[in-house]
Design a protein around this motif. Structure first.
Motif, PDB file in Angstrom:
ATOM      1  N   PHE A   8      -3.164   2.656  -2.008  1.00 39.09           N
ATOM      2  CA  PHE A   8      -4.022   1.951  -1.062  1.00 39.09           C
ATOM      3  C   PHE A   8      -4.546   0.657  -1.669  1.00 39.09           C
ATOM      4  CE2 PHE A   8      -4.901   6.051   1.285  1.00 39.09           C
ATOM      5  CZ  PHE A   8      -4.299   5.622   2.460  1.00 39.09           C
ATOM      6  N   ALA A   9      -5.000   0.752  -2.917  1.00 40.60           N
ATOM      7  CA  ALA A   9      -5.561  -0.422  -3.579  1.00 40.60           C
ATOM      8  C   ALA A   9      -4.511  -1.517  -3.728  1.00 40.60           C
ATOM      9  CB  ALA A   9      -6.102  -0.023  -4.955  1.00 40.60           C
ATOM     10  N   LYS A  10      -3.249  -1.108  -3.847  1.00 43.68           N
ATOM     11  CA  LYS A  10      -2.180  -2.072  -4.070  1.00 43.68           C
ATOM     12  C   LYS A  10      -1.739  -2.763  -2.787  1.00 43.68           C
ATOM     13  CE  LYS A  10       2.459  -2.447  -6.062  1.00 43.68           C
ATOM     14  NZ  LYS A  10       3.557  -1.718  -6.745  1.00 43.68           N
ATOM     15  N   ASP A  11      -1.531  -2.000  -1.703  1.00 38.51           N
ATOM     16  CA  ASP A  11      -0.982  -2.626  -0.494  1.00 38.51           C
ATOM     17  C   ASP A  11      -1.923  -2.604   0.706  1.00 38.51           C
ATOM     18  OD1 ASP A  11      -0.920  -0.005   0.399  1.00 38.51           O
ATOM     19  OD2 ASP A  11       1.235   0.223   0.135  1.00 38.51           O
ATOM     20  N   ASN A  12      -3.118  -2.007   0.555  1.00 40.16           N
ATOM     21  CA  ASN A  12      -4.129  -2.026   1.613  1.00 40.16           C
ATOM     22  C   ASN A  12      -3.573  -1.500   2.934  1.00 40.16           C
ATOM     23  OD1 ASN A  12      -6.758  -2.524   2.534  1.00 40.16           O
ATOM     24  ND2 ASN A  12      -6.205  -4.538   3.328  1.00 40.16           N
ATOM     25  N   TYR A  13      -2.827  -0.412   2.887  1.00 36.52           N
ATOM     26  CA  TYR A  13      -2.229   0.172   4.086  1.00 36.52           C
ATOM     27  C   TYR A  13      -3.313   0.752   4.983  1.00 36.52           C
ATOM     28  CZ  TYR A  13       0.868   2.973   7.021  1.00 36.52           C
ATOM     29  OH  TYR A  13       1.537   3.513   8.083  1.00 36.52           O
ATOM     30  N   ALA A  14      -3.281   0.419   6.282  1.00 37.13           N
ATOM     31  CA  ALA A  14      -4.360   0.806   7.188  1.00 37.13           C
ATOM     32  C   ALA A  14      -3.999   1.987   8.077  1.00 37.13           C
ATOM     33  CB  ALA A  14      -4.754  -0.387   8.063  1.00 37.13           C
ATOM     34  N   GLY A  15      -2.791   2.518   7.968  1.00 38.71           N
ATOM     35  CA  GLY A  15      -2.381   3.615   8.835  1.00 38.71           C
ATOM     36  C   GLY A  15      -2.813   4.964   8.304  1.00 38.71           C
ATOM     37  N   ALA A  16      -2.053   5.992   8.685  1.00 40.13           N
ATOM     38  CA  ALA A  16      -2.333   7.349   8.229  1.00 40.13           C
ATOM     39  C   ALA A  16      -1.387   7.701   7.090  1.00 40.13           C
ATOM     40  CB  ALA A  16      -2.154   8.341   9.377  1.00 40.13           C
ATOM     41  N   VAL A  17      -1.911   8.390   6.097  1.00 41.91           N
ATOM     42  CA  VAL A  17      -1.113   8.789   4.940  1.00 41.91           C
ATOM     43  C   VAL A  17      -1.305  10.277   4.691  1.00 41.91           C
ATOM     44  CG1 VAL A  17      -0.790   8.564   2.455  1.00 41.91           C
ATOM     45  CG2 VAL A  17      -1.183   6.529   3.838  1.00 41.91           C
ATOM     46  N   LEU A  18      -0.191  10.980   4.531  1.00 44.09           N
ATOM     47  CA  LEU A  18      -0.217  12.379   4.121  1.00 44.09           C
ATOM     48  C   LEU A  18       0.403  12.461   2.738  1.00 44.09           C
ATOM     49  CD1 LEU A  18       1.081  14.281   7.291  1.00 44.09           C
ATOM     50  CD2 LEU A  18      -1.274  13.981   6.565  1.00 44.09           C
ATOM     51  N   LEU A 171      -4.533  15.017  13.177  1.00 47.78           N
ATOM     52  CA  LEU A 171      -5.948  15.340  13.363  1.00 47.78           C
ATOM     53  C   LEU A 171      -6.430  14.751  14.687  1.00 47.78           C
ATOM     54  CD1 LEU A 171      -7.235  14.848   9.689  1.00 47.78           C
ATOM     55  CD2 LEU A 171      -6.320  16.899  10.772  1.00 47.78           C
ATOM     56  N   ASP A 172      -7.493  13.947  14.668  1.00 49.06           N
ATOM     57  CA  ASP A 172      -8.027  13.397  15.915  1.00 49.06           C
ATOM     58  C   ASP A 172      -7.563  11.970  16.170  1.00 49.06           C
ATOM     59  OD1 ASP A 172      -9.356  12.285  13.786  1.00 49.06           O
ATOM     60  OD2 ASP A 172     -11.350  12.385  14.693  1.00 49.06           O
ATOM     61  N   VAL A 173      -6.527  11.530  15.473  1.00 47.20           N
ATOM     62  CA  VAL A 173      -6.086  10.139  15.566  1.00 47.20           C
ATOM     63  C   VAL A 173      -4.758  10.046  16.315  1.00 47.20           C
ATOM     64  CG1 VAL A 173      -5.500   8.054  14.289  1.00 47.20           C
ATOM     65  CG2 VAL A 173      -7.220   9.636  13.378  1.00 47.20           C
ATOM     66  N   ASP A 174      -4.772   9.326  17.428  1.00 48.56           N
ATOM     67  CA  ASP A 174      -3.544   9.031  18.169  1.00 48.56           C
ATOM     68  C   ASP A 174      -2.949   7.771  17.554  1.00 48.56           C
ATOM     69  OD1 ASP A 174      -1.630   8.083  20.011  1.00 48.56           O
ATOM     70  OD2 ASP A 174      -2.606   9.156  21.642  1.00 48.56           O
ATOM     71  N   LEU A 175      -1.924   7.943  16.745  1.00 46.44           N
ATOM     72  CA  LEU A 175      -1.362   6.816  16.011  1.00 46.44           C
ATOM     73  C   LEU A 175      -0.705   5.797  16.928  1.00 46.44           C
ATOM     74  CD1 LEU A 175       0.229   8.822  13.054  1.00 46.44           C
ATOM     75  CD2 LEU A 175      -1.970   7.638  13.091  1.00 46.44           C
ATOM     76  N   VAL A 176      -0.142   6.257  18.036  1.00 44.90           N
ATOM     77  CA  VAL A 176       0.549   5.350  18.955  1.00 44.90           C
ATOM     78  C   VAL A 176      -0.438   4.415  19.636  1.00 44.90           C
ATOM     79  CG1 VAL A 176       1.990   5.193  21.010  1.00 44.90           C
ATOM     80  CG2 VAL A 176       2.416   6.995  19.329  1.00 44.90           C
ATOM     81  N   SER A 177      -1.462   4.990  20.272  1.00 43.93           N
ATOM     82  CA  SER A 177      -2.431   4.153  20.987  1.00 43.93           C
ATOM     83  C   SER A 177      -3.267   3.303  20.039  1.00 43.93           C
ATOM     84  CB  SER A 177      -3.348   5.028  21.851  1.00 43.93           C
ATOM     85  OG  SER A 177      -4.116   5.907  21.039  1.00 43.93           O
TER      86      SER A 177
END
Length: 204
Positions: A8-18, A171-177
């Motif tokens: 995260f610190a390297k690329d600042n990815y804002a999506g969901a990560v498992l 979880l409670d996050v709709d990744l598409v919308s």
């Protein structure tokens, strides 16, 4: 191995990560992991002798407790474990904890850079039964404890948790919308398949 937080610190990815890390033998007292059951037992005998010997002393004591009932000598012992809860996605809920097959996997979930908690006691119904996939605390460690070797998946764990898991929703996050993507790591390596199909087994 680069951690998820470092990515995260390297690329600042804002999506969901498992992130799933699969371990075989883990000490419940200190969290140390080992490649074999023998190494774990040696560690417990050396570092946590009370944890190693106390259950055995208690078990022996339980076996020698007897009661005279109707002129017969009755051995006091716990009833055998049995399936008492409704299965979820093929995973059963038994009345007693199983140790014949016992491995661990650690799950980390991040959304927009913030770590989500994997709650304690997922898969545990107090005073009734414990699913073969469950958690004891909120550290993210998933316990796979079954009467025989099984190959459970992350999707089955999420079903027991009662939470959705797919490339479209977690979880409670709709990744598409939300316009968010998903990145998945298994044992530190990118994984492009269906996250529900990740097997919670020992590291190979």
């Amino acid at each position: 191995m680069t951690t998820v937080s470092e990515r995260f610190a390297k690329d600042n990815y804002a999506g969901a990560v498992l992130a799933v890390l699969r371990m075989r033998y883990r000490c419940r007292s200190c969290g140390a992991t080992f490649a074999s059951r023998e190494a774990l037992r040696a560690h417990i005998r050396s570092k946590h002798p009370v944890s190693y010997y106390a259950p055995r002393i208690g078990y022996v004591s339980a076996l020698v407790l007897v009661a005279l009932v109707g002129g017969y000598l009755v051995l006091a012992r716990e009833p055998p474990a049995q399936a008492v809860g409704a299965p979820i996605s093929g995973i059963e809920c038994w009345s007693m904890e199983q140790v014949a097959y016992h491995v661990h996997a650690k799950l980390e979930v991040y959304v927009r850079g913030e770590r989500r908690t994997v709650p304690a006691n997922i898969g545990i119904i107090p005073n009734r039964c414990m699913y073969w996939l469950h958690t004891h605390d909120a550290t993210g460690w998933i316990h796979v404890e079954a009467p025989r070797e099984i190959r459970p998946t992350l999707g089955q764990f999420f079903d027991i948790w009662g939470q959705p898991l797919s490339r479209e929703r977690v979880l409670d996050v709709d990744l598409v919308s939300s316009g968010l993507g998903m990145r998945v790591y298994v044992d530190g390596k990118p994984y492009d398949g269906d996250p529900r199909e990740i097997e919670l087994i020992d590291m190979r």
